[in-house]
Design a protein around this motif. Structure first.
Motif, PDB file in Angstrom:
ATOM      1  N   LEU A 113       0.811  -1.223   0.000  1.00 62.13           N
ATOM      2  CA  LEU A 113       0.000   0.000   0.000  1.00 62.13           C
ATOM      3  C   LEU A 113       0.839   1.267   0.000  1.00 62.13           C
ATOM      4  O   LEU A 113       0.507   2.207   0.652  1.00 62.13           O
ATOM      5  N   TYR A 115       2.546   4.417   0.663  1.00 62.49           N
ATOM      6  CA  TYR A 115       2.091   5.788   0.865  1.00 62.49           C
ATOM      7  C   TYR A 115       3.272   6.658   1.264  1.00 62.49           C
ATOM      8  O   TYR A 115       4.193   6.194   1.937  1.00 62.49           O
ATOM      9  N   ASN A 190      -2.860   3.658   6.531  1.00 67.21           N
ATOM     10  CA  ASN A 190      -3.651   3.674   5.304  1.00 67.21           C
ATOM     11  C   ASN A 190      -3.526   4.990   4.543  1.00 67.21           C
ATOM     12  O   ASN A 190      -3.787   5.052   3.350  1.00 67.21           O
ATOM     13  N   LYS A 191      -3.114   6.075   5.243  1.00 65.62           N
ATOM     14  CA  LYS A 191      -2.885   7.352   4.583  1.00 65.62           C
ATOM     15  C   LYS A 191      -2.066   8.238   5.517  1.00 65.62           C
ATOM     16  O   LYS A 191      -1.817   7.887   6.666  1.00 65.62           O
ATOM     17  N   GLN A 218       0.755   9.719  12.832  1.00 64.22           N
ATOM     18  CA  GLN A 218       0.418   8.373  12.358  1.00 64.22           C
ATOM     19  C   GLN A 218       0.164   7.372  13.474  1.00 64.22           C
ATOM     20  O   GLN A 218       0.025   6.184  13.205  1.00 64.22           O
ATOM     21  N   THR A 245      -6.749  -2.132   9.243  1.00 62.58           N
ATOM     22  CA  THR A 245      -6.496  -2.345   7.835  1.00 62.58           C
ATOM     23  C   THR A 245      -7.437  -1.498   6.986  1.00 62.58           C
ATOM     24  O   THR A 245      -8.583  -1.280   7.337  1.00 62.58           O
ATOM     25  N   PRO A 246      -6.934  -0.982   5.849  1.00 61.11           N
ATOM     26  CA  PRO A 246      -7.809  -0.198   4.973  1.00 61.11           C
ATOM     27  C   PRO A 246      -8.958  -1.034   4.447  1.00 61.11           C
ATOM     28  O   PRO A 246      -8.825  -2.231   4.256  1.00 61.11           O
TER      29      PRO A 246
END
Length: 247
Positions: A113, A115, A190-191, A218, A245-246
């Motif tokens: 993922l 980022y 996740n972001k 974060q 989790t996303p």
């Protein structure tokens, strides 16, 4: 901590009377420096008040005369300095975060993922005592009314069970006794997050008890009481990690 405004009174933590009270920060002062470094050019640090009204923070950091010099020093040396050096990385908005900053358990997910700008420090090996102290200090500060006057709506104090609050105070005053509460640390991968949230109620568990949490970039920190720990058979010493989790 700002040393310019000192008053005489009773320390909120150790309860010593007639002592000089320093102008202590709700959220540590170094976080404001991080937020200033991360904001876009010409931008400002905003605060979302408890009445959902957004206002510019400006130079009005959340401070109050609540701690004596000895207790303020405990907060700095037992937790804040450690968190600053080990849990945050000195990067700016335009930089990329390295996989090397992420605890091993999360690296496989990060690779799937990818980022940018994830402000997670190196927690692969960490001082559990200092991390637990830091988290406890923030949750305890959440019980204080940091608003400057009756019309100030920047914060809402948390109300903990008296037994839990006393345990927290004992930790902050130097007790090494085992506590009935633990801290769950959840890296938010996740972001990217460029915000901090002081202690607030998160949700009610099945027993009708509130969970409390605070967020620093974060990281999400969740205060887990004995009933929660027992229901999930969590037997960790002081700190354990979780993951969201996303979708």
């Amino acid at each position: 901590m700002n040393k310019k405004r000192n008053v005489i009174g009773k320390c909120k933590l150790c309860l010593k009377d007639d002592v000089k009270l320093l102008d202590s920060h709700f959220m540590p002062a170094f976080l404001y420096n991080y937020m200033n470094a991360l904001k876009i050019k010409g931008g400002s640090i905003n605060i979302l008040q408890i009445d959902s009204v957004r206002r510019s923070m400006g130079d009005h950091q959340l401070t109050k005369n609540i701690l004596c010099e000895d207790c303020e020093k405990k907060f700095n040396t037992n937790g804040e300095e450690y968190f600053k050096e080990h849990a945050l990385v000195n990067i700016h908005r335009s930089d990329d975060a390295s996989f090397g900053y992420i605890p091993n358990v999360f690296k496989s997910m990060i690779k799937k993922l990818y980022y940018k700008n994830i402000l997670i420090g190196n927690l692969e090996s960490y001082n559990e005592e200092k991390m637990f102290y830091f988290c406890s200090s923030i949750f305890w500060r959440g019980t204080v009314d940091w608003n400057a006057h009756d019309h100030d709506k920047r914060t809402r104090p948390c109300v903990y069970d008296e037994t839990l609050l006393n345990e927290m105070k004992n930790v902050l005053l130097g007790s090494k006794e085992k506590t009935n509460y633990k801290i769950m640390i959840v890296p938010l991968i996740n972001k990217s997050y460029f915000s901090c949230c002081p202690p607030t109620s998160l949700f009610y568990n099945k027993n009708g008890r509130k969970h409390y949490c605070f967020q620093i970039f974060q990281y999400l920190f969740i205060l887990c009481e004995k009933s929660f720990l027992d229901s999930y058979k969590i037997k960790t010493e002081k700190i354990f990690f979780g993951i969201i989790t996303p979708a």
